[in-house]
Structures are given as structure tokens and as C-alpha cells.
Design an enzyme around this catalytic site. Structure first.
Site, short mmCIF file in Angstrom:
data_model
loop_
_atom_site.label_atom_id
_atom_site.label_comp_id
_atom_site.label_asym_id
_atom_site.label_seq_id
_atom_site.Cartn_x
_atom_site.Cartn_y
_atom_site.Cartn_z
N ASN A 76 68.21 21.52 -17.02
CA ASN A 76 68.30 22.77 -17.77
C ASN A 76 69.27 23.74 -17.14
O ASN A 76 70.10 24.35 -17.80
CB ASN A 76 66.92 23.41 -17.87
CG ASN A 76 66.16 22.94 -19.08
OD1 ASN A 76 66.42 23.36 -20.19
ND2 ASN A 76 65.24 22.02 -18.85
N ARG A 93 63.99 17.89 -14.88
CA ARG A 93 63.89 18.87 -15.96
C ARG A 93 64.52 20.20 -15.52
O ARG A 93 65.35 20.77 -16.22
CB ARG A 93 62.43 19.09 -16.35
CG ARG A 93 62.27 20.09 -17.48
CD ARG A 93 60.83 20.37 -17.81
NE ARG A 93 60.10 19.15 -18.11
CZ ARG A 93 59.19 18.61 -17.32
NH1 ARG A 93 58.90 19.20 -16.17
NH2 ARG A 93 58.56 17.51 -17.65
N SER A 143 60.42 13.69 -13.09
CA SER A 143 60.58 14.51 -14.29
C SER A 143 60.59 16.00 -13.94
O SER A 143 61.36 16.78 -14.50
CB SER A 143 59.47 14.20 -15.29
OG SER A 143 58.23 14.63 -14.77
#
Lengths: 157, 259
Positions: free
Chosen positions: B203, B199, B195
Site C-alpha cells: 500500500n 499488505r 500478508s
């Protein structure tokens, strides 16, 4: 977009960066911050202490000032008293001196009066003698009546 | 060469070209030279700047650079102190490195999308991807490193026995549910690095993609779109660097705590 050896390269770079940061970057900076924190704390404490000392000094100064004021007023009243005394003394002296002068003058006047009286007596007796001589030139013997004339002259004074 | 490829393949070609790394090698032993190069340069920049300031660091009145560096240091230190209560000399510098490095990676996103690739094309390079965080290798390299540290500190602080016991008997403290516990913990531990990496990657990849899409618009629309997006991106790049750092601290502090 696949996982490959780049990952290993990146991990090596990352390890080096972390090692370098841990060894050469973090400690001096955090030390400087800590030291400044201490300095500021010390400075604040010193400032507080200084303030306290200043308050104390101000209190002391006020006390000293008050004492000085009291002392000065005491001195002034003492001086006033002394001045009054001096004035009284000099008044007294002046009066005494005046009296003395008056006495002296009186004595002198008395003396002069006596002298004048003496002079007048002499002159009157002489005049009387002369007048009597003129009147009684022939009938009165000068020597015979000399004692009588002297007696009269003395009674004139 | 590259321009011809664009002309041939249109918008899709342009996008694909911008998101293809400059690589050498085959299969697993492929190296994304652009990712390696830019992240190393940015890391060096970070090290150089902070080292320069650290050398001249004074407890007296700080200069402009020192002020700036101290602001970051205090910010990171505060984050570490808030979440991590043990004693560990590694975590704070690690967090600082992650924050600054990831921030600098992400900040490459603010450069015009065609600037460095354009220069590279002129110099004969076909592909050039300048934002290291749009490379899964870069983000996973960070998160795997953090993951190794999590395992290392779990073993070091709790000991192998206690750590294994935690893996087997947590969250359900019965012998019967050991397989279930193992499964849960495995998912939990694997989810952490995955994660973290995805992440950041997601992004920044999306952000870069939108910059590229904006670059495909007519010239008079571009400022209208790229300006607000760039401003919004200032928030994103800082936030993503911050999140990566904070989660690293949290994960490592969890590794230090006994259940």
C-alpha cells in the site's frame, strides 16, 4: 529491495519501543483513565444522592410550611376570638360605667333639689313671716303666733 | 551527482532514485540507514510525546495533549477488548506501539517527495528514502516480531504438546491426514506475517510511487493530482496502521485460544 540486516535492526528498535511503552507509557495512562472513570461514576452517584436528598428536603419543607400555615391560621382565629371578647368586655364595662355615672348624677340632682327645696322653704317662710308681720303688725303678737307660723312654714315644704 | 543521474536516465531514473535506500554494507549485512534512522526518530517522537503526557497524566480534567493521547489509548484499548478476552499485559501496549509507529512511518509519505531527499542531496547523500514502510525490512521486522509472539504464546498458553497436536490434527482430526494438516497449518502460519508485511509495504510503496509519478508531471498539473491523492492517503495511512494493529490483536488472541 532485499531482506538484509536492516530487519534485525528494526526488530531491535521495535522491541525497545514495545518494552518502553509497556513499562512507562501504557500503565500510567490507563490508570488515569480508570481513575477518572471511577471519579465520574462516584460523581454521578453523589449527584443522584444529592438529588434524592433535595427532593426529600423539599418534601419536608412543604410539610413544615403546611404546618406553619395551619398554625398561623389557628393563631389568627384565636386572636380574632380574643379581640371580640375584649370588645364585648369593654362594651359591657362602658355600659356599667355609664349607668354608674348616671346614678351618681341622679343622686346629686336629688340632693341639689332637696337643698333648693330647703332653701326655698326657708325663704318662703321668711317672706310669709315678713308679709304677715306687715299686715298684722299691730294686731298680731309676734311671740303669740310664732308657733303657728312655724307650723305653716313647715307645711310649705 | 543525483541530479545528473536523473538527467541522464530521465523519468525512470528519478523514480528509481527515490525508491533506492541509503545503505551501507554488502550482501545480507547491508544496512538501510535511512529506514533505521527515520523509524528510530519516529519511534523516539512517539515515545517522547506519550511519555511526556503519561508523566503528567491526571485523573482530573485532561489537557489538550492528554485528551489526544487518551483518545488513542481508549481507541486501542477498545480494539484489544473487542478481540482479545484473555489476560495479557503485553498486547495492549504492543498494539499501541504498532499503531502509532506504523502511522508515523506512513505519515512520512505526506511530506513532499523531494523535500528530505533534496536536503540529503545538498548534504552530499546520494539516496534517501524517507518512508520506512516502503522498506520490506521494516514491515517484515514488525510482522516477524508479531509472528514470534504468536509462536511464543501458542507454546506458553497451550503448551508444546497441545500446540503440536493442533498443528498435526487440525483441521482434519485423523491420523491419515497429518501431512495434509501440517501443510495447511504451515501455510496458515507463514501467511500471517507475510500478508501483514506485504499488505503494509504494498500500500505504502504504491502510494509513494504515485506521489513520485505526480511529481514528474508538469508543475500546473501537480496540485490537481497530488492534493486529492494526499487526502485519500490520509485515509490509507491510518487504515493501514489500523489494519496492522487489529490483525496483530486477532492473531495473538487466536494464539491464546484452545481449539
Amino acid at each position: 529491495m532485499s531482506i538484509n540486516a536492516t530487519l534485525i535492526g528494526q526488530m531491535i528498535t521495535f522491541t525497545l519501543l514495545v518494552w518502553f511503552t509497556m513499562k512507562y507509557i501504557w500503565p500510567p495512562l490507563i490508570e488515569a483513565l480508570e481513575e477518572r472513570r471511577k471519579k465520574i461514576a462516584e460523581g454521578l452517584a453523589a449527584a443522584e444522592k444529592g438529588q434524592e436528598e433535595m427532593d426529600l428536603a423539599e418534601k419536608n419543607a412543604l410539610a413544615v410550611l403546611k404546618q406553619a400555615k395551619e398554625q398561623s391560621s389557628e393563631i389568627v382565629s384565636l386572636a380574632q376570638k380574643r379581640a371580640n371578647e375584649v370588645v364585648e368586655q369593654s362594651k359591657h364595662n362602658a355600659k356599667k360605667e355609664g349607668e354608674r355615672l348616671i346614678d351618681a348624677a341622679k343622686t346629686q340632682i336629688e340632693q341639689e333639689l332637696q337643698q333648693a327645696k330647703e332653701g326655698l322653704r326657708q325663704e318662703v317662710s321668711t317672706l310669709a313671716l315678713k308679709a304677715a308681720e306687715q299686715i298684722l303688725k299691730k294686731e298680731i303678737n309676734k311671740t303669740e303666733h310664732k308657733a303657728l307660723i312655724a307650723k305653716v312654714a313647715s307645711q310649705l315644704g | 551527482m543525483a541530479t545528473e543521474v536523473h538527467a541522464a536516465e530521465g523519468a525512470t531514473g528519478y523514480i528509481v532514485h527515490h525508491l533506492t535506500p541509503f545503505s551501507v554494507g554488502e550482501g545480507f549485512w547491508t544496512l538501510h540507514l535511512d529506514t533505521l534512522f527515520f523509524s528510530a526518530i519516529l519511534g523516539a517522537l512517539f515515545i517522547w510525546f506519550f511519555k511526556t503526557v503519561a508523566e503528567k497524566a491526571t485523573a482530573g480534567e485532561p489537557g489538550l495533549a492528554q485528551n489526544f493521547v487518551e483518545m488513542i489509548i481508549e481507541f486501542v484499548d477498545q480494539q484489544v477488548k473487542d478481540s482479545f478476552h484473555g489476560k495479557n499485559d503485553l498486547i495492549a501496549p504492543l498494539s499501541l506501539t504498532i499503531f502509532c509507529w506504523v502511522f508515523l512511518w506512513n505519515a512520512m509519505d505526506m511530506l513532499p517527495v523531494d523535500l528530505i531527499p533534496g536536503v540529503a542531496t545538498m548534504m552530499g547523500g546520494d539516496y534517501m528514502r524517507v518512508v520506512p514502510s516502503t522498506d520490506l525490512n521494516a514491515t517484515f521486522a514488525l510482522s516477524f516480531s508479531v509472528f514470534f509472539l504468536i509462536i511464543y504464546y501458542n507454546l506458553k498458553i497451550k503448551g508444546a504438546f497441545s500446540f503440536s497436536k493442533e498443528l498435526l490434527l487440525h483441521p482434519f482430526n485423523t491420523v491419515f491426514l497429518i501431512p495434509f494438516n501440517i501443510l495447511l497449518n504451515l501455510v496458515e502460519y507463514i501467511a500471517k506475517p507475510v500478508s501483514l508485511a506485504l499488505r503494509l509495504f504494498g500500500n505504502l510503496y504504491a502510494g509513494e510511487l504515485i506521489f513520485i509519478l505526480i511529481a514528474l508531471m508538469p508543475w500546473y498539473l501537480q496540485p490537481l493530482l497530488s492534493f486529492p491523492w494526499a487526502i485519500f492517503h490520509i485515509l490509507i495511512i491510518t487504515l493501514q496502521a489500523f489494519i496492522f494493529m487489529v490483525l496483530t490483536i486477532v492473531y495473538l488472541s487466536m494464539a491464546h485460544e484452545e481449539h
